[in-house]
Structure formats: structure tokens, C-alpha cells
Design a protein around this motif. Structure first.
Motif, PDB file in Angstrom:
ATOM      1  N   ASP A 357       0.866  -1.186   0.000  1.00 55.09           N
ATOM      2  CA  ASP A 357       0.000   0.000   0.000  1.00 55.09           C
ATOM      3  C   ASP A 357       0.898   1.229   0.000  1.00 55.09           C
ATOM      4  O   ASP A 357       1.567   1.527   0.997  1.00 55.09           O
ATOM      5  N   THR A 358       0.937   1.955  -1.098  1.00 54.81           N
ATOM      6  CA  THR A 358       1.859   3.082  -1.236  1.00 54.81           C
ATOM      7  C   THR A 358       1.187   4.428  -0.962  1.00 54.81           C
ATOM      8  O   THR A 358       1.809   5.477  -1.164  1.00 54.81           O
ATOM      9  N   THR A 359      -0.061   4.391  -0.535  1.00 56.02           N
ATOM     10  CA  THR A 359      -0.771   5.668  -0.384  1.00 56.02           C
ATOM     11  C   THR A 359      -0.210   6.516   0.755  1.00 56.02           C
ATOM     12  O   THR A 359      -0.461   7.720   0.810  1.00 56.02           O
ATOM     13  N   GLY A 360       0.556   5.903   1.659  1.00 55.74           N
ATOM     14  CA  GLY A 360       1.131   6.670   2.757  1.00 55.74           C
ATOM     15  C   GLY A 360       2.462   7.324   2.436  1.00 55.74           C
ATOM     16  O   GLY A 360       2.995   8.106   3.242  1.00 55.74           O
ATOM     17  N   ILE A 361       3.011   7.053   1.277  1.00 61.33           N
ATOM     18  CA  ILE A 361       4.310   7.641   0.923  1.00 61.33           C
ATOM     19  C   ILE A 361       4.193   9.158   0.746  1.00 61.33           C
ATOM     20  O   ILE A 361       3.251   9.645   0.121  1.00 61.33           O
ATOM     21  N   ARG A 362       5.142   9.874   1.316  1.00 60.50           N
ATOM     22  CA  ARG A 362       5.253  11.316   1.077  1.00 60.50           C
ATOM     23  C   ARG A 362       6.722  11.638   0.860  1.00 60.50           C
ATOM     24  O   ARG A 362       7.593  11.163   1.605  1.00 60.50           O
ATOM     25  N   ASN A 363       7.027  12.428  -0.166  1.00 60.88           N
ATOM     26  CA  ASN A 363       8.410  12.838  -0.391  1.00 60.88           C
ATOM     27  C   ASN A 363       8.735  14.098   0.421  1.00 60.88           C
ATOM     28  O   ASN A 363       7.864  14.614   1.145  1.00 60.88           O
ATOM     29  N   ALA A 364       9.967  14.569   0.300  1.00 57.95           N
ATOM     30  CA  ALA A 364      10.405  15.704   1.127  1.00 57.95           C
ATOM     31  C   ALA A 364       9.592  16.975   0.863  1.00 57.95           C
ATOM     32  O   ALA A 364       9.554  17.885   1.688  1.00 57.95           O
ATOM     33  N   ASP A 365       8.926  17.022  -0.297  1.00 56.00           N
ATOM     34  CA  ASP A 365       8.083  18.175  -0.608  1.00 56.00           C
ATOM     35  C   ASP A 365       6.621  17.931  -0.242  1.00 56.00           C
ATOM     36  O   ASP A 365       5.753  18.731  -0.596  1.00 56.00           O
ATOM     37  N   GLY A 366       6.363  16.807   0.419  1.00 55.35           N
ATOM     38  CA  GLY A 366       5.003  16.524   0.856  1.00 55.35           C
ATOM     39  C   GLY A 366       4.121  15.873  -0.201  1.00 55.35           C
ATOM     40  O   GLY A 366       2.931  15.634   0.037  1.00 55.35           O
ATOM     41  N   GLN A 367       4.676  15.615  -1.381  1.00 55.42           N
ATOM     42  CA  GLN A 367       3.871  14.980  -2.431  1.00 55.42           C
ATOM     43  C   GLN A 367       3.808  13.460  -2.222  1.00 55.42           C
ATOM     44  O   GLN A 367       4.771  12.862  -1.727  1.00 55.42           O
ATOM     45  N   PRO A 368       2.736  12.822  -2.632  1.00 58.66           N
ATOM     46  CA  PRO A 368       2.613  11.362  -2.481  1.00 58.66           C
ATOM     47  C   PRO A 368       3.393  10.622  -3.575  1.00 58.66           C
ATOM     48  O   PRO A 368       2.827   9.870  -4.362  1.00 58.66           O
TER      49      PRO A 368
END
Lengths: 508, 508, 508
Positions: A357-368
Motif C-alpha cells: 500500500d503506497t498511499t502513505g508515501i510522502r516525499n520531502a516536498d510533501g507529495q505522495p
């Protein structure tokens, strides 16, 4: 220091048996096949009508292994050749000694299926789910649950950025006084495009009366999101996935799941052209030329005896053994078990995510997203070096079945280089796109809704993928002129020309 | 004047025998196969370990003809069915009466191979070269040496203009303060893209210790440019080519070399889409539908009996006979033996070059190209009318195996017309490109590094090729909308619009 | 109200016979095959020479059913398994008891063929036409005459708008002082591009002497428009069509006509990529993986027994029965017998035309198109709702052979939605194109001769087709990123950007 003399002696001993008797496989097969198991009375009742109502699928099922092997017979086989992962005490006793027919799947666990309905006196459900299949195949279902593919619907529809993109692909466009507008995609459009592969959400929405061909009217549950056989389908019982995406109804032919055409049903377009890359590779050429002589049915599947070049399944999924019965690779339904680096679908190639489930991923800029637009990975969501090394080692083990260590390591180093350089080219394109955004020639509020953004996207979504796939599977021209570097580089030049040829003052 | 009455009588007599006994081929085959030849002790030593270390290729080799036929047995066959071109006194006596196993290739001529290394007490080399294969197949190696393909590495890397182009395709792009920059391609990128098909330069660069799967560490020569199986590979022994490009290791299956998938491994992308064109032709349709019923193994290969439509090999390479044993076409490994006009890869289609090494070609403007940008051929480097007519006659002879002279001549005239008109369309595009250069909208110092130059290139490098291939093989839509004229013409219109829409004053 | 109990009883009775004896088909076949019919003396005379002159086609014919079955034998078969539609009294008595050889086709009706010529004492014609084939297959010829495909030459060459388009695709382009010019396409270019599939006009233009391979010179009629095997070919005898477009000479193998490769010879390019869409569908995947196990020869063709997923022929043409001999679909050679909506080739998708000859169609703006540029259908030329429903019902009947009514109706509703939305997206593109015309950025006098018009055309001629085909056949990515909506939408954005970025004052 050298293990060689020992190894040589060992090999000579080990090789003796196999060398003396290399060619009896065809004769063995009939001996392994027991008498067909009986069909249950409930399934026979289904068959009596459906042989007339839907003769194609009845005939298909009759060809299937399920139509003639009972769970008890399946359990009696040696472990490596078993196509059944439930323990004896997990199988419902009433299923144990009969073939797996219509009723054994479509009438299983009726209380779990919101879509169960009365049909000729039986409680039947249309949508057989992975939770049903898990009655006999719990290991496969468990592994598949850890697979990105089982979450293909979840990961698409639960990611706001992807849904913004999806709208720009599927929504109807219109031109009016206010300029160009894009409507929200209709449910049928959504189901029939992206979700055809990703899987739909199938919901029971009341009842509907239908006219069939042979027996007049029939009242059945009305299903939305139907028909569908996408890999991450959300079923009425809440389970995720559709085993028939690969194990096609109603023959469930292993020879189909093991051939690349099945994978190619979803992995063929420019966004994920692995099938095309494979088919142009030396492996694909051997498959295409020689598969008439191969045997796609045995379990375990024996390297060199049953096939002489890998298909998709050999490298990524199948239980593969040597002629001596040594395991080269274990069966897995977590498709990235032998993959460490994600090559497709994202702006930059990065290690595989930790969770399906990758929906919880956030990058350093807050994007999923698993990287930023500058390529920085969201490492806390991605598998680490140790896990990467283990997966790489498993894939390397498959390659070593035919190739020397030097060959394989050279090949893997080529892939590493293609990942590095394709990411670098994407960075160049992205910097130019960012200049366009900064100069007001495009609006970064939505990354997907303008022509020049689409040009930029193709650079990574289509062409950089192609470069990496080609390196991974030796697809030659898919890394050069067929998509490939020709197109990644042309994309960069095109964006550069756009910026150069647009007067400095021109905003949007 | 008319030869007909005589011909009719002759035909009746000739036809009698073949007509009476048309259907005994299947029964003959076993009779032609001798007892398997013995495997040498050296090869058996290899097999004992490698059946465990690399079981896939051992199994593959066991399926091969080489594993069971000795040179003596090969020499005993009638000439037309011989797959062996060395004379009896050319074969080293120690090889004469045993199968062709691991040792017979990988331990042959060790002094000639810089990469020979001690391995379990044997002097082994990794890269088996055409010079090794020539021990038994000298005619094929000789012919292949006159083939453009054997010089694919030489002709690419030895042509400064091509290398300028290659850099623009493979070099990593970057965007900095100085604008857009392209780095020199890395060796691995080069090897894994263009040179994957063209062939790499394989060099021995010391020693390396590797961990194999079954037997721990092994120290082997460190090879650069490896892995590779490109057609023009420069081998450590100095020879050019890789026989396994088409005759895949380690089965060396003639049924693979004769099917179009093998050619398609390199001839499928938009720069050379002959495989795609063939597969959409009537010939390709017959192959795809009927090949299950064909026999790809017999030598000689009998028209109408073994196959009922040509594959790539039938028209371009194979020894083809009639059911009466008359030779329709002789075997050749000089691939352009039946081709007079070069259809691909260059700005204009022109006659084939005289020499396989094309690095010496210079056009009237001093460029290393067979025509000028205006289309004028560098005729002193290209085959003349007599040689063109002979090659055309050989191809025509293959066509006449199934088609009337009028059919064939109409077909060849269509190809001539497509060559003429596609060159004319390329000239129109080139004139527009030249206007762009003259107006300073692009810089002709490098023909390949700007977006509009890429657009122009696609016109001839992709689309004009497609038009000609389609005419040559009746690929229908590849001459119209699938690449084809639609794209050549759109390219011209696009360049025209570029010039029209750019203000006269705008330089670069 | 419920027919079920009755249906259940009926089914049980009907199913009994078929259920008890499912597996004797292979044994039956030889029993059905009579002794080969004799070859006529005239055909034997042909064969005696041509076994030497053109051995490939002689061998091909020997494999054919025609070479061994006489009309009398064909008539003796049960009706459903008959491949012959002439009544007994329609067959010329002299043909009744011999195989259908060279003479029976190439010497038939000599007085009707302007191209009949004396050849070794026989009056022979080169171009066998549908009117010849109709001697034994009148129903097929009659149906095919109502097929759009039989009018493919007529409908292209008789439509001034299409010919304006064709010139812009095929005419040689040149750049001179007057700018860009397009010449009238040469006859050979025309014949070898669009007309390769559509069919040429074959005309007898005197005599020509040719040198054959085996027997020296031969004088034959000089034919223009030759070679060709296009579906709508205009033959010297005035008939339309070429049966060998699908029933390839000289084996006329039904197993070839029934496999998708044959359809793919013309239906593969971006303008009509049905073959590609099919091959990526679940049906195509099953075909590709399993066709080795299928039987493409039986008549009638039995669902589930002979094949387990449809090919093009199953859905669109073939006589399909159940194992019980019930007819699922009747054979038709009017290809749109089970198609109600035209999905390809035109600006908007609209119902099929009433007549196979579409040259009389005029839309409300007087153009020879089935819709206006705004999408309004020329309804008086198109089939009405009743006929649409009947055709849709026939296709639905094929689907119901394997799928439930709800599955099928959901699938058809998805197609309806894709027609609606793809037409809406085309309307958006067309409105933008019209703005370009209105602003003088392009000239609507010719819709096909400018770059931006080509961009607009691709939106409907390539990409909207792809969306609809994908919906029709579950081709997944062909509706999204492989052509598909990604490209229809990018086309709209591109046209929009063109208008936005061109200064208001800029005319052409």
C-alpha cells in the motif's frame, strides 16, 4: 583457497545419476495423473444448465485441472510438484474428495459475499474473490497480498496526485467560451480505461433482471464496476485482487499464466512495455521460435528440460528446478520478490516501496511520490540496501542457471548504469520544465493538464522506462530508437527549444 | 522461337517421379540420423560440473545437433544436405570422430585467444569467435566476412559522422548555467545500446574473482564489452562477428535461425522495422498461421514441402530447393547477396557498397556517407549496374518459386518506385532543413544535436525506410499510416510550417 | 413468471447425451474424409509444368482441400458442415466429380475474362475473380457483395474528399521557388500503398513477353494494377473483390482465414489497429497461449471444443455451434452483419451505412461523409435503430456463448460510452481546428494539406479509433496510453496551445 578440486569431485558424483537417465519425462506423466475426481451434485446441477446456457466456459472448465483433481489428490503429491498450499486440516472436509467445480467456488462462503443470490435453489455469487481461492491456495493469496499489484486499485484511487493525472487522461474535453474544460471522468470510462488493468471497485447495487440466450429471464445482483478482471480489483467481499487476471477463467491453464502473452495484456503499452521489450530480446526470440517444443505444464518447472529460455514467469514468479530437482528459484506471488529497483511509472526510478500500500508515501516536498521532482528519494518508505541486495541475489540466482557470474554481473551493472543515466536525463528535462513554470509559460498547480507538461511527462513516463526495461532484459532497440534514448533526448531538446524560441516576455 | 512444346514434354518426364511419390519425407528422417557421436573426455569433464553450475545451457547443448554429430558424420552426408563446409583434410584429426562439445569450442586454438585461462586444469576461453567456428564452417565464415553485418562495429565506430550522431543519442544530458550539455556516452551505455546489436569490442582487462552459484569462487579473465552477442563484435582474438547472434547458444537451433523472430531481435525498431513489415505481409501472415505445420529443420530446405511461405531466411540466406532437388537459391552468409539497393540507415537509399568495410566511403562533399545531402551517390564506392542486376536476379529467382514472372516484375517495379519517391520526399525535407540552416534557425556544424534536426532525421531514418521496406515486402500500412508516407509527408509539412511561422529576423 | 424449473428439466435432458460422450472428435475425422477426387486432365497438364515452373504454389495447392474434394463430395456432407453453397443443379456437370484444380478456376468462364489468353493450348486467365469462385460459393459471394470491404476500391476512388486526402498522403512533395508542392500520386505508388489493401483496378493493357525461371519466354496479358490481392479489387471481368485476400492462394487454408494474423495484414496500423487491440485483450492472450491446442479446421466450428476464446472470425464471420450442434452464430461474409456502429475511418463514429457503396452519402453540409464536421449524422444513409438492434443482438449472442448477460451488457455499455466520449473529444479538437481556420492560421479549402490539419486528423483518424476499439475488445492500454485517450487529449491540448501561442494578428 580454491574450492575447485573438491567441487569437481562432488560434481562428478552428483552428475552421474542425471547423466545416465536424461530422457524419460514423457512416460512419467500419465503415471502421476490419478483417476478424475468426482464432480459434486451441486456442480453437476450447474453444469446441466450451463452446458447449454454458457457452453464455452463449461467446456473450458472441463479442460481444467480443477475439473479432475480433488484437494485430497492434490495433497497426495510430493511437495515440489504440489499446486496447492493449504494444509490438510485447513481444507473443509466436504471439499476434500471432489473436483473443484462451479459450486465449490461460486457457492463458497456465501455469507461473506454481499452479492450472494438465490439461483435455481442455490446461493450463488458471481464474483469469486482471492478470499475464496485462498481456501486451497492460502500461501499464494498471502504473498499476492504483499504484492503491489493487489493494491493497484487502492494505490491509484487513494493517491490524490494520481487521480489528478487520471482526470486529465479520462475526462471528456470541451471547448466553450471559457476556453478548454475537462469534466470529471464518467464511472464507465474510468472502469474501462485505467481500472481495466488496475481493477475496479465492484459493488452490489440492488437487483436486475436480464434476458439470457437459452433460458429466458434471470434476476441477478446488479453489479457496478463490472465486468472487470483487473489485478487489484476491490471485490464485494472487501478482498483485493482478481486471480483470474492471470489464471484465466475457466480453464485456469498454468500454460497460459506461464506464457508472456498473459503479462502482456497489461504490460504492453508505452507506459509499461515490458512485454514488447521481452519479445525483442534473445530470451523472447528463443521463446517465440522454440515454445512449440517446450512444456508449460509441469510443476516443478525444470530448467533446460521443460524450457530453454525464460518467460516472464521464470524470472519473476515460478518455482524453477534443475533436472536434478535442485531449486533454482522458489515460487512467489509477490511479484517484486526478485526485483529491487522500481523501473516504471514514476518520475525517477527508485528502490521498491516497503509496503504494497503506497498511499502513505510522502516525499520531502510533501507529495505522495517516492522521490521529489529533483530526484531525492523518500528513503524511509523504500526498501534499504540489505533488502535490495537479497532481492537482487534471488534474481541473480535465476540468471546463473544458464549464465556465468561474469555475464550476469555485467548485465546487472548495465542495468544500474541505465537507471543512473535515465534518471539524469529525466532531471535535465525536469529542470527545463521548471524553467517553463518559473517563466509562467506553464502552471505547476496541476502537473498534467498542459501540452508542454504532457511532453515532459512522456520523457519519463514512457521513454525513460523503456531505456531501463531494455537494459534489464536486453531489449536492444527499446533502449535506443524504439522509445528509448532517442526519445528521452529528443524530449529534452524539444523542451529546450520551447524555452529558447518563446520570447522572454511571453507569459501564459 | 517458342520453347513450349519441348518444355512441356520435358516437364512431363521430370514430374513423373516426384508426382508419384510425394509423401514419404517423415519416414526418411530417422534413417538419415546416425548413432550419436561420442563426447570427448574433456567435454565430459566440463559437463560433469556445468550440469550443476549452469544446468540450462548444458541441457540446451544436449538438444543441439552438435552434441550428437561428429565432423566425420557430417562429412558423410550428401553435399546439399551437409551443414559443414570444411574439406576432410581441413579438419583437425582429433576432432573428426567426436561430438562438438564444450571443449571442442572453448578450448580450441587457445594460443590465439588472449582470454585463455586455466580452469580446472584446462585452458579455456570464454568468447568463442567466428575464427573458432571456421574450423568446421569456413565457407560461412568467409561469406559472413563480406557481409556488412560482420563490420557493424567497425562501420559504426570508425565513422566520425556516425559517432557524432551516437553521442547525441547516448550521452547524458544536463542543464546548467551554460544551457544544454551532452556528455560523452559511458562505455556501459554504449555497449548496452547501439553496440548491443552492432557488437562491442571485447577486451581482456586482467583477472577477476567471481562467486558462482554452485561452486564458490572462480577466477576468470576480466572482460570489458561483455556480455554481448552483437553481429559485428570485435573479439579478443581480433576476429569480427558473433555467430551466436543468430545461432543462439547452446542449442544452435537451425529452426531458430530460420524463423523471423531471430532477425527481429535487432530488426524491429523504427530505424529498421523489417520484422514488423514482414509480419504484417501476406508472407508473414502465412508464417504466423501455418508455421505449426512447417518443418524448420531439414537441409536442404524444400519449397512447398517444408514451408509454404518464405521467412527472412528463405529470401535472404537459406539454401532452398524444390521437391525434385533443384536448387532455387544457394545458401549465403553474405546477407546482401540477393539485395542490390540499400533501403535503410542512410539519408537516401542507394546501391549497396562494394566493400563490407564502409569506413572509406566519402561523398562528393567529403562526408563519410554514400550520398551527398542532395542525394548524389558516391558511385565509385557502390556496386555497379551489372552487380545490381545479378543480385536482383538471384532474389527474383526466389520469388519465381511461387509467383509468375509478371507478378514478380510488378512487385520489383513497385519497390523501384518507392525508392525513387521516398528519396524525392527526403530531398524536399532536406531542402527545408537547409533553409533552416541558412536562416540561422539551426546550426549545421552538427547535424544531430538540435530538435529540428531530429525532426528532419526521423523523416529519413525512420519513415522513408518504412516506405521502402513496405514496398519490398508488401507491408501495406507500413508504407502508408504506420510510419510510412503519412509520416514522411507530415515531416515535410512540419518543417515547412516551422520556417513559415518563424519570423524572418529570428536567428538562434 | 419464472421459466427456470422448466428450463432446468429441459437442460438436464439435453445435456445427457453430450455429457456422456464428450471426447470422440479425433476419431471421427478420418471417417468423414472420402477418397481424394480425381484431378482433371487439364489441371494435370498445368501441374506437370508448374511443379517445375512454380513449385511452391503447386505444393501449396496439393495441401488444399480443393485438391482432393469434388463438388459432389462437398454436396454430400451434412448442411452445417458443408463448405459449399451452390445447389446441385447450379454446378456445371463437368465440374461435379473432379477436384478443383488449376483448370477449374483459371480456365473457367473464359469468355467473361478480357485477360484470357492462349497458354500451351489452353485459354487461361490470370486473375481468378469472385465471379469465378461463385460457381461453388454463390452465397458467400452474394454476402460479400453487401460488405463494405467488397467496395473498398469503389468507396475510396469514388469519393472526391477521400481522393483529396489520398493525394496528400501519396503524392511526391517538392520544394521550389513557389514553396511546397504535392504532385499527383503515380499509379504504382497508389497501387502499392492505399490500394494494396483496398484493392486496385486490374486492367488488361495488351500483351507482354516475360522470361520465367524454368521454361524461357512466355507471352501473357499485360496487367496494370498487378500484383494485388486487396479486398475490394476491381477485376478485369468487372467483379469486385479478391477472395484470396483472406483465403490465401493456393492452399486456401481455412485455418489461416480463421486466425487473426490474416485480418491483421490490413487491420494493424494506427488507422485501424484492431489486430493489435485484439492481441492485447484477454481473448487474444488466450489465443496466443493456447492456439497450439485448438483446431482451426472443423466446419462447423465448435465453441469450447475447437477453441476456447474467440478470434476475429468467431465474432464477426464464422458459423459457430455448441457441442450439441446448436447454432450460436451463422456464417456471414457481410462483415458488418454483427456490427451496428462504425468505429473507424471517419471523423465521428456513426451507425453503419445502409449500402455497401457509400459514394452516394452526403451530409447536411453536402460533403461525402456520414456526419458533418459538427458530428451531425447523415441519418437517411445510415441504418436505423431496428437494424442496429438486430446486429447488436447477433453479436450479443456470440458473447453469451461464454459470458453472462450482465457481463455482456456491461461490456456493450462500456463501448457505447466510449463512442459517446470519443466523439465528444473529437468535437473539442474540431472546434479548435475551426478556430484556426477562422483566424486564418490554416486554410479549410483542403482539410488535409497542412501540418496542423494533420495534427487534428490524427486525433480522430488514429486515436479516437483506438479508444473505441479498446472498449469494444477490452484492449486496455489502447484506450489509455497506447494511442488512446492520452493521445486524443494531448491532441486537443496541442491545438489549444497552438491557438494560444500564435499572436492574434498572425495569419498564414
Amino acid at each position: 583457497m580454491s574450492p575447485k578440486p573438491h567441487a569437481f569431485a562432488l560434481a562428478a558424483v552428483l552428475a552421474a545419476a542425471c547423466w545416465l537417465a536424461p530422457a524419460a519425462p514423457a512416460a512419467e506423466k500419465p503415471a502421476q495423473e490419478p483417476e478424475p475426481a468426482p464432480v459434486s451434485a451441486d456442480s453437476q446441477a450447474c453444469l446441466d444448465c450451463h452446458a447449454i446456457a454458457t457452453p464455452g466456459i463449461v467446456a473450458d472448465w472441463k479442460r481444467s485441472r480443477m475439473s479432475r483433481v480433488s484437494p485430497a489428490q492434490a495433497l497426495a503429491r510430493p511437495e515440489l510438484s504440489r499446486r496447492f498450499s493449504a494444509a490438510e486440516d485447513q481444507v473443509p472436509p466436504e471439499l476434500m474428495n471432489q473436483a473443484v467445480g462451479c459450486a465449490e467456488c461460486h457457492m463458497l462462503r456465501p455469507e461473506k459475499h454481499p452479492g450472494s443470490f438465490d439461483h435455481e435453489g442455490f446461493s450463488v455469487h458471481t464474483v469469486v474473490s482471492p478470499a475464496d481461492c485462498a481456501t486451497c491456495h492460502p500461501t499464494e493469496r498471502e504473498q499476492y497480498g504483499h504484492n503491489l499489484m493487489s493494491h493497484a486499485w487502492v494505490n491509484l484511487t487513494g493517491n490524490p496526485l494520481y487521480m489528478q493525472f487520471e482526470k486529465q487522461v479520462n475526462g471528456v474535453m470541451s471547448v466553450g467560451r471559457g476556453g478548454l474544460a475537462v469534466a470529471e471522468p464518467t464511472p464507465r470510462t474510468r472502469d474501462e480505461s485505467c481500472l481495466a488493468c488496475h481493477g475496479t471497485e465492484v459493488k452490489v447495487e440492488g437487483r436486475v433482471t436480464k434476458t439470457s440466450a437459452a433460458f429466458g429471464e434471470v434476476t441477478v445482483p446488479k453489479l457496478s464496476g463490472w465486468p472487470n478482471r483487473g489485478v487489484g480489483r476491490k471485490n464485494p467481499d472487501g478482498s483485493l485482487g482478481s486471480c483470474t487476471a492471470c489464471h484465466s477463467r475457466h480453464q485456469f491453464a498454468i500454460q497460459m499464466a506461464r506464457q508472456p502473452y498473459t503479462c502482456g495484456e497489461c504490460h504492453k503499452g508505452p507506459d509499461v512495455l515490458t512485454y514488447r521489450v521481452y519479445m525483442t530480446s534473445k530470451h523472447g526470440g528463443a521463446f517465440a521460435s522454440l515454445n512449440k517444443e517446450w512444456d508449460f505444464q509441469p510443476v516443478p518447472w525444470t530448467l533446460g528440460k521443460d524450457f530453454s529460455a525464460p518467460t516472464c514467469a521464470v524470472c519473476h514468479l515460478s518455482l524453477v528446478t534443475t533436472a536434478q530437482g535442485e531449486v533454482v528459484a522458489r515460487r512467489t506471488h509477490r511479484m517484486n520478490d526478485r526485483m529491487w529497483q522500481r523501473l516504471l511509472g514514476l518520475i525517477y526510478s527508485a528502490p521498491h516501496p516497503i509496503k504494497a500500500d503506497t498511499t502513505g508515501i510522502r516525499n520531502a516536498d510533501g507529495q505522495p511520490l517516492p522521490t521529489t521532482l529533483a530526484g531525492e528519494p523518500a528513503s524511509e518508505h523504500l526498501i534499504g540496501e540489505k533488502e535490495q541486495a537479497e532481492r537482487r541475489g534471488r534474481m541473480r540466482g535465476v540468471c546463473l542457471g544458464c549464465h556465468s557470474a561474469q555475464w550476469v554481473d555485467g548485465q546487472l551493472a548495465n542495468l544500474d548504469e541505465a537507471v543512473r543515466t535515465s534518471n539524469a536525463n529525466t532531471l535535465a528535462a525536469t529542470k527545463l520544465m521548471q524553467q517553463g513554470w518559473q517563466r509562467g509559460l506553464a502552471d505547476p498547480a496541476n502537473l498534467f493538464d498542459e501540452y508542454w507538461e504532457n511532453v515532459w511527462m512522456q520523457g519519463w513516463f514512457f521513454y525513460a522506462n523503456s531505456v531501463r526495461f531494455s537494459a534489464a532484459m536486453m531489449g536492444t532497440d527499446y533502449g535506443v530508437f524504439d522509445n528509448g534514448r532517442w526519445e528521452t533526448h529528443k524530449t529534452v531538446r524539444r523542451l529546450h527549444h520551447w524555452l529558447q524560441s518563446t520570447p522572454p516576455a511571453a507569459g501564459r
